[in-house]
Write a protein that holds these residues in place. Structure first.
Motif, PDB file in Angstrom:
ATOM      1  N   THR A 120       0.829  -1.210   0.000  1.00  0.00           N
ATOM      2  CA  THR A 120       0.000   0.000   0.000  1.00  0.00           C
ATOM      3  C   THR A 120       0.859   1.254   0.000  1.00  0.00           C
ATOM      4  O   THR A 120       0.539   2.247  -0.663  1.00  0.00           O
ATOM      5  CB  THR A 120      -0.924   0.003   1.234  1.00  0.00           C
ATOM      6  N   THR A 121       1.979   1.209   0.722  1.00  0.00           N
ATOM      7  CA  THR A 121       2.913   2.338   0.730  1.00  0.00           C
ATOM      8  C   THR A 121       3.442   2.616  -0.669  1.00  0.00           C
ATOM      9  O   THR A 121       3.569   3.774  -1.082  1.00  0.00           O
ATOM     10  CB  THR A 121       4.091   2.043   1.679  1.00  0.00           C
ATOM     11  N   GLU A 122       3.738   1.559  -1.416  1.00  0.00           N
ATOM     12  CA  GLU A 122       4.230   1.753  -2.788  1.00  0.00           C
ATOM     13  C   GLU A 122       3.164   2.382  -3.675  1.00  0.00           C
ATOM     14  O   GLU A 122       3.487   3.199  -4.550  1.00  0.00           O
ATOM     15  CB  GLU A 122       4.685   0.417  -3.379  1.00  0.00           C
ATOM     16  N   ILE A 123       1.908   2.040  -3.458  1.00  0.00           N
ATOM     17  CA  ILE A 123       0.829   2.660  -4.226  1.00  0.00           C
ATOM     18  C   ILE A 123       0.812   4.169  -3.999  1.00  0.00           C
ATOM     19  O   ILE A 123       0.751   4.959  -4.957  1.00  0.00           O
ATOM     20  CB  ILE A 123      -0.526   2.044  -3.824  1.00  0.00           C
ATOM     21  N   PHE A 124       0.871   4.581  -2.738  1.00  0.00           N
ATOM     22  CA  PHE A 124       0.866   6.018  -2.427  1.00  0.00           C
ATOM     23  C   PHE A 124       2.130   6.703  -2.934  1.00  0.00           C
ATOM     24  O   PHE A 124       2.081   7.844  -3.414  1.00  0.00           O
ATOM     25  CB  PHE A 124       0.730   6.223  -0.914  1.00  0.00           C
ATOM     26  N   LEU A 125       3.274   6.014  -2.838  1.00  0.00           N
ATOM     27  CA  LEU A 125       4.535   6.621  -3.257  1.00  0.00           C
ATOM     28  C   LEU A 125       4.585   6.821  -4.776  1.00  0.00           C
ATOM     29  O   LEU A 125       5.061   7.859  -5.253  1.00  0.00           O
ATOM     30  CB  LEU A 125       5.708   5.743  -2.803  1.00  0.00           C
ATOM     31  N   LEU A 126       4.076   5.867  -5.532  1.00  0.00           N
ATOM     32  CA  LEU A 126       4.018   6.031  -6.983  1.00  0.00           C
ATOM     33  C   LEU A 126       3.091   7.184  -7.375  1.00  0.00           C
ATOM     34  O   LEU A 126       3.342   7.886  -8.364  1.00  0.00           O
ATOM     35  CB  LEU A 126       3.551   4.734  -7.643  1.00  0.00           C
ATOM     36  N   THR A 127       2.034   7.388  -6.589  1.00  0.00           N
ATOM     37  CA  THR A 127       1.134   8.525  -6.835  1.00  0.00           C
ATOM     38  C   THR A 127       1.851   9.840  -6.567  1.00  0.00           C
ATOM     39  O   THR A 127       1.714  10.810  -7.331  1.00  0.00           O
ATOM     40  CB  THR A 127      -0.114   8.412  -5.948  1.00  0.00           C
ATOM     41  N   ALA A 128       2.638   9.889  -5.488  1.00  0.00           N
ATOM     42  CA  ALA A 128       3.418  11.092  -5.179  1.00  0.00           C
ATOM     43  C   ALA A 128       4.452  11.369  -6.264  1.00  0.00           C
ATOM     44  O   ALA A 128       4.691  12.529  -6.630  1.00  0.00           O
ATOM     45  CB  ALA A 128       4.110  10.926  -3.825  1.00  0.00           C
ATOM     46  N   MET A 129       5.049  10.313  -6.822  1.00  0.00           N
ATOM     47  CA  MET A 129       6.030  10.491  -7.899  1.00  0.00           C
ATOM     48  C   MET A 129       5.363  11.005  -9.166  1.00  0.00           C
ATOM     49  O   MET A 129       5.958  11.785  -9.922  1.00  0.00           O
ATOM     50  CB  MET A 129       6.745   9.165  -8.158  1.00  0.00           C
ATOM     51  N   ALA A 130       4.134  10.578  -9.421  1.00  0.00           N
ATOM     52  CA  ALA A 130       3.388  11.097 -10.576  1.00  0.00           C
ATOM     53  C   ALA A 130       3.098  12.588 -10.402  1.00  0.00           C
ATOM     54  O   ALA A 130       3.183  13.367 -11.361  1.00  0.00           O
ATOM     55  CB  ALA A 130       2.091  10.312 -10.756  1.00  0.00           C
ATOM     56  N   TYR A 131       2.762  12.987  -9.175  1.00  0.00           N
ATOM     57  CA  TYR A 131       2.529  14.407  -8.886  1.00  0.00           C
ATOM     58  C   TYR A 131       3.808  15.214  -9.092  1.00  0.00           C
ATOM     59  O   TYR A 131       3.776  16.337  -9.628  1.00  0.00           O
ATOM     60  CB  TYR A 131       2.020  14.570  -7.456  1.00  0.00           C
ATOM     61  N   ASP A 132       4.943  14.643  -8.691  1.00  0.00           N
ATOM     62  CA  ASP A 132       6.230  15.306  -8.892  1.00  0.00           C
ATOM     63  C   ASP A 132       6.493  15.541 -10.376  1.00  0.00           C
ATOM     64  O   ASP A 132       6.913  16.627 -10.789  1.00  0.00           O
ATOM     65  CB  ASP A 132       7.345  14.447  -8.287  1.00  0.00           C
ATOM     66  N   ARG A 133       6.243  14.535 -11.224  1.00  0.00           N
ATOM     67  CA  ARG A 133       6.447  14.683 -12.668  1.00  0.00           C
ATOM     68  C   ARG A 133       5.468  15.680 -13.272  1.00  0.00           C
ATOM     69  O   ARG A 133       5.814  16.435 -14.189  1.00  0.00           O
ATOM     70  CB  ARG A 133       6.303  13.324 -13.361  1.00  0.00           C
ATOM     71  N   TYR A 134       4.242  15.718 -12.733  1.00  0.00           N
ATOM     72  CA  TYR A 134       3.243  16.673 -13.225  1.00  0.00           C
ATOM     73  C   TYR A 134       3.705  18.113 -12.980  1.00  0.00           C
ATOM     74  O   TYR A 134       3.659  18.955 -13.890  1.00  0.00           O
ATOM     75  CB  TYR A 134       1.903  16.417 -12.537  1.00  0.00           C
ATOM     76  N   VAL A 135       4.168  18.388 -11.776  1.00  0.00           N
ATOM     77  CA  VAL A 135       4.619  19.744 -11.458  1.00  0.00           C
ATOM     78  C   VAL A 135       5.865  20.098 -12.263  1.00  0.00           C
ATOM     79  O   VAL A 135       5.995  21.221 -12.768  1.00  0.00           O
ATOM     80  CB  VAL A 135       4.899  19.876  -9.941  1.00  0.00           C
ATOM     81  N   ALA A 136       6.787  19.139 -12.416  1.00  0.00           N
ATOM     82  CA  ALA A 136       8.040  19.402 -13.126  1.00  0.00           C
ATOM     83  C   ALA A 136       7.803  19.768 -14.587  1.00  0.00           C
ATOM     84  O   ALA A 136       8.509  20.622 -15.139  1.00  0.00           O
ATOM     85  CB  ALA A 136       8.949  18.178 -13.036  1.00  0.00           C
ATOM     86  N   ILE A 137       6.822  19.151 -15.227  1.00  0.00           N
ATOM     87  CA  ILE A 137       6.598  19.360 -16.658  1.00  0.00           C
ATOM     88  C   ILE A 137       5.554  20.435 -16.921  1.00  0.00           C
ATOM     89  O   ILE A 137       5.693  21.248 -17.837  1.00  0.00           O
ATOM     90  CB  ILE A 137       6.191  18.035 -17.317  1.00  0.00           C
ATOM     91  N   CYS A 138       4.503  20.467 -16.110  1.00  0.00           N
ATOM     92  CA  CYS A 138       3.411  21.417 -16.353  1.00  0.00           C
ATOM     93  C   CYS A 138       3.618  22.765 -15.666  1.00  0.00           C
ATOM     94  O   CYS A 138       2.995  23.756 -16.054  1.00  0.00           O
ATOM     95  CB  CYS A 138       2.084  20.796 -15.892  1.00  0.00           C
ATOM     96  N   ASN A 139       4.473  22.814 -14.647  1.00  0.00           N
ATOM     97  CA  ASN A 139       4.724  24.073 -13.950  1.00  0.00           C
ATOM     98  C   ASN A 139       6.208  24.170 -13.597  1.00  0.00           C
ATOM     99  O   ASN A 139       6.577  24.237 -12.422  1.00  0.00           O
ATOM    100  CB  ASN A 139       3.860  24.149 -12.690  1.00  0.00           C
ATOM    101  N   PRO A 140       7.094  24.156 -14.607  1.00  0.00           N
ATOM    102  CA  PRO A 140       8.531  24.058 -14.340  1.00  0.00           C
ATOM    103  C   PRO A 140       9.133  25.262 -13.616  1.00  0.00           C
ATOM    104  O   PRO A 140      10.101  25.106 -12.864  1.00  0.00           O
ATOM    105  CB  PRO A 140       9.137  23.890 -15.741  1.00  0.00           C
ATOM    106  N   LEU A 141       8.586  26.454 -13.837  1.00  0.00           N
ATOM    107  CA  LEU A 141       9.158  27.653 -13.222  1.00  0.00           C
ATOM    108  C   LEU A 141       8.990  27.660 -11.701  1.00  0.00           C
ATOM    109  O   LEU A 141       9.789  28.275 -10.989  1.00  0.00           O
ATOM    110  CB  LEU A 141       8.517  28.905 -13.831  1.00  0.00           C
ATOM    111  N   HIS A 142       7.951  27.015 -11.212  1.00  0.00           N
ATOM    112  CA  HIS A 142       7.713  26.982  -9.773  1.00  0.00           C
ATOM    113  C   HIS A 142       7.976  25.592  -9.172  1.00  0.00           C
ATOM    114  O   HIS A 142       7.566  25.312  -8.053  1.00  0.00           O
ATOM    115  CB  HIS A 142       6.260  27.393  -9.469  1.00  0.00           C
TER     116      HIS A 142
END
Length: 290
Positions: A76-98
């Motif tokens: 279950t921890t891996e499920i949540f962690l993979l979701t957090a990593m997806a959020y990290d990639r979303y911010v990095a690509i869709c909002n790179p300046l911030h």
């Protein structure tokens, strides 16, 4: 496979720790995933290897429940962690300046610790309910670890409530997190397609392609295993498929994250040279024959 899994994930953690170029949120999450992948197979594989070597296949009820709790908590921890990593990639690509403002070191640590906390809390209630069941039938589990469906099959109590609770829990956590990951990648792909150059699009796709492969491999198997009301005649197939998330995926994750990543590859070379220089004995530059 187990030795390779532990060694490769420890190596990833050492690389991220030593190389200052990798002191970025993305690699911080990768090292967090590697730390998790050290413990996830450790819950089941050493016990399996011991049984194969000694032919001692017995396990105490307390040991069985401990194995059940930690195995499903880490999953279950891996499920949540993979979701957090997806959020990290979303911010990095869709909002790179911030990106560095939004995904600060404090936020990274909060997301990782939160994944561990929620992962271990979510399994408490099902584990307590299973521990309180009456087991008066045969005491053999046709599995290499204490799986939920096998434990419920041995019980002479009414297990319908536990089955419904566990199914709803899996439905909410697995499909809920998977839905968030899919939404994040829809925004990522839409943003990537607006890039003016082919090189920019290719480079961006390569940064999240590895994470997407891990997600599809992990979520595909756990969805098949747990997001079903009744396993029916697929019990033996479940035992085979369960090898993928608990044994195969922890081995593949370091490989997947390093194959297409030049920064990690260069850091691996430097770290390997550093480790060899420590192990290799230093020869004297000059020899005095007097």
């Amino acid at each position: 496979m187990y030795v390779a899994t532990i060694s490769s994930n420890v190596f990833i953690i050492i690389i991220v720790k030593r190389e200052r170029r990798l002191h970025k949120p993305m690699y911080f999450f990768i090292s967090g995933l590697s730390f998790l992948e050290i413990w996830y197979p450790t819950v089941t594989v050493p016990r399996l290897l011991w049984s194969l070597k000694t032919k001692e296949e017995g396990i105490s009820p307390a040991g069985c429940m401990a194995q059940f709790y930690f195995h499903f908590s880490l999953g279950t921890t891996e499920i949540f962690l993979l979701t957090a990593m997806a959020y990290d990639r979303y911010v990095a690509i869709c909002n790179p300046l911030h990106y560095l403002i939004i995904i600060s070191p404090k936020v990274c640590m909060t997301l990782i610790l939160g994944s561990w906390a929620f992962g271990f809390i979510a399994v408490v209630v099902p584990c307590v309910q299973i521990a309180n069941l009456s087991f008066c039938k045969e005491n053999q589990i046709d599995h290499y670890y204490c799986d939920l469906a096998r434990l419920l099959k041995l019980s002479c109590s009414d297990t319908s409530k536990i089955e419904k609770l566990f199914f709803c829990l899996c439905l909410f956590i697995i499909l809920g997190c998977f839905f968030l990951i899919i939404i994040s990648y829809i925004f990522i792909i839409r943003t990537t397609l607006t890039f003016p150059t082919t090189y920019g699009r290719r480079k961006t796709f390569s940064t999240f392609a590895s994470h997407l492969i891990v997600v599809l491999l992990f979520y595909g198997t756990i969805t098949f295993l747990f997001v079903r009301h009744n396993t029916g005649g697929l019990m033996h197939l479940n035992k085979i498929v369960s090898i993928i998330p608990s044994i195969v995926t922890p081995l593949l994750n370091p490989i997947i994250y390093t194959l297409r990543n030049k920064e990690v590859q260069e850091a691996m070379k430097k770290t390997t040279q550093w480790m060899v220089s420590i192990v290799k004995p230093k020869m004297p530059k000059t020899i005095d024959f007097n």
